[in-house]
Design an enzyme around this catalytic site. Structure first.
Site, PDB file in Angstrom:
ATOM      1  N   GLY A   1       0.986  -1.203   0.125  1.00 12.94           N
ATOM      2  CA  GLY A   1      -0.188  -0.381   0.114  1.00 12.94           C
ATOM      3  C   GLY A   1       0.787   1.057   0.305  1.00 12.94           C
ATOM      4  O   GLY A   1       1.937   0.851   0.382  1.00 12.94           O
ATOM      5  N   CYS A   2      -0.025   2.552  -0.589  1.00  7.98           N
ATOM      6  CA  CYS A   2       1.181   3.498  -0.583  1.00  7.98           C
ATOM      7  C   CYS A   2       1.476   4.305   1.169  1.00  7.98           C
ATOM      8  O   CYS A   2       2.560   4.561   1.023  1.00  7.98           O
ATOM      9  CB  CYS A   2       0.575   4.562  -1.800  1.00  7.98           C
ATOM     10  SG  CYS A   2      -1.506   4.730  -0.549  1.00  7.98           S
TER      11      CYS A   2
END
Length: 338
Positions: free
Chosen positions: A149-150
């Site tokens: 995930g970012c």
């Protein structure tokens, strides 16, 4: 020979970003675009691609995809991804999954945070977490990579060096991070309607964001210690970018210079991590690149780490291509420096 790439879920933002980068990749060729929304060419879906790519968008059919591709970048939402990944793997494709479906190794934790039972325990058991800076050897041997995930990428890269070298305590970690609105995806909603998001800045999902267990899992894997993290995400009124400000309590007398030296040593040979001694990281300096900028400052009894990255590139599609490169034995920066 070129790597033949299929993009599954070809109508979302991460798919478009992947296409942009792959069109410049010297060793990859996009051969198949698949989506539940078929019947158009990709340039009809994304007019900016007219004259650059006009492939048709076809149904998601694992056998058909495998006949024309070597690897699939799966750009589907969570739950939808694990409906299709098993078939892609069964037909011999390598897979980089950009959803959250294979990031959390404990299916019970996945169910707790994503409110859905995990339906692919077999492939979850051998999926490799795709943070290349830490897990490149495992990625090189993997058939299924879970793209991080970012927010989790920014947090792990900022925190890990200081837990690993004992400069900071694993308890009481606070991560404040703000993201551009593209992180919410392309599907329209009232919450993300322009008048609702423009000229405003707010926190959301305090202590309840789905990237929190991912951050804690990565830190535990890297350091062998259970970290106590409070993650507070915010929405920025801009298209792309993440800035994370991380607060770690120092566990010994560490100066700013000590922390900067440790950070530089930790990432010495990591192509996409830039340790900033000249300035504070800014979303402007990393926009439309796969770079992560990190800086650290000692302030009172804290190490304050700031991390900037582009949530659509290093936080999603660029990182997926970085992982794909490693899976196929290419230098990880191939196609990502143009």
């Amino acid at each position: 020979m070129a790597i033949r790439v299929a993009i599954v879920g070809a109508t979302g933002y991460t798919a478009l970003e992947s296409i942009r980068w792959l069109l410049k990749h010297p060793r990859a060729r996009i051969t198949f675009l698949a989506s539940r929304q078929q019947g158009l060419t990709i340039s009809q879906q994304f007019p900016e691609l007219l004259g650059r790519m006009d492939l048709p968008i076809r149904p998601i059919d694992a056998a058909a995809i495998a006949a024309e591709a070597d690897v699939a970048l799966v750009c589907l939402p969570h739950v939808s991804a694990m409906e299709h990944v098993p078939g892609l793997l069964a037909h011999g494709l390598k897979v980089v999954d950009l959803s959250a479906d294979y990031r959390l190794k404990d299916s019970a934790i996945y169910q707790q945070w994503y409110k859905h039972e995990h339906a692919d325990a077999h492939n979850l058991s051998h999926a490799v977490y795709g943070l290349t800076e830490f897990f490149a050897p495992q990625i090189a041997a993997a058939r299924l990579v879970a793209n991080p995930g970012c927010y989790a990428t920014a947090a792990a890269l900022g925190i890990a060096p200081f837990l690993a070298n004992g400069f900071a305590a694993a308890e009481g970690i606070v991560v404040n991070a703000a993201s551009g609105i593209s992180g919410a995806g392309r599907k329209p909603s009232q919450t993300h309607h322009f008048p609702e998001r423009n000229e405003t800045f707010e926190a959301y999902a305090i202590g309840a964001h789905r990237h929190q267990p991912e951050i804690q899992q990565t830190l535990a894997c890297l350091t062998g210690r259970q970290a106590q993290v409070l993650f507070v995400p915010h929405l920025l009124p801009m298209d792309r970018g993440i800035l994370a400000t991380i607060y770690l309590r120092t566990s010994r007398d560490v100066s700013t210079a000590d922390a900067q030296g440790a950070l530089a040593a930790y990432y010495k040979n990591k192509r996409f991590v830039r340790v900033r001694l000249d300035c504070q990281p800014s979303t402007k300096y990393v926009a439309n690149t796969n770079f992560v900028d990190i800086a650290v400052t000692r302030a009172q009894d804290f190490l304050v780490i700031t991390v900037a990255l582009d949530n659509m590139v290093k936080g999603a599609s660029g990182q997926a291509i970085q992982n794909m490169n490693v899976m196929f034995g290419l230098p990880e920066e191939t196609g990502l420096l143009a």
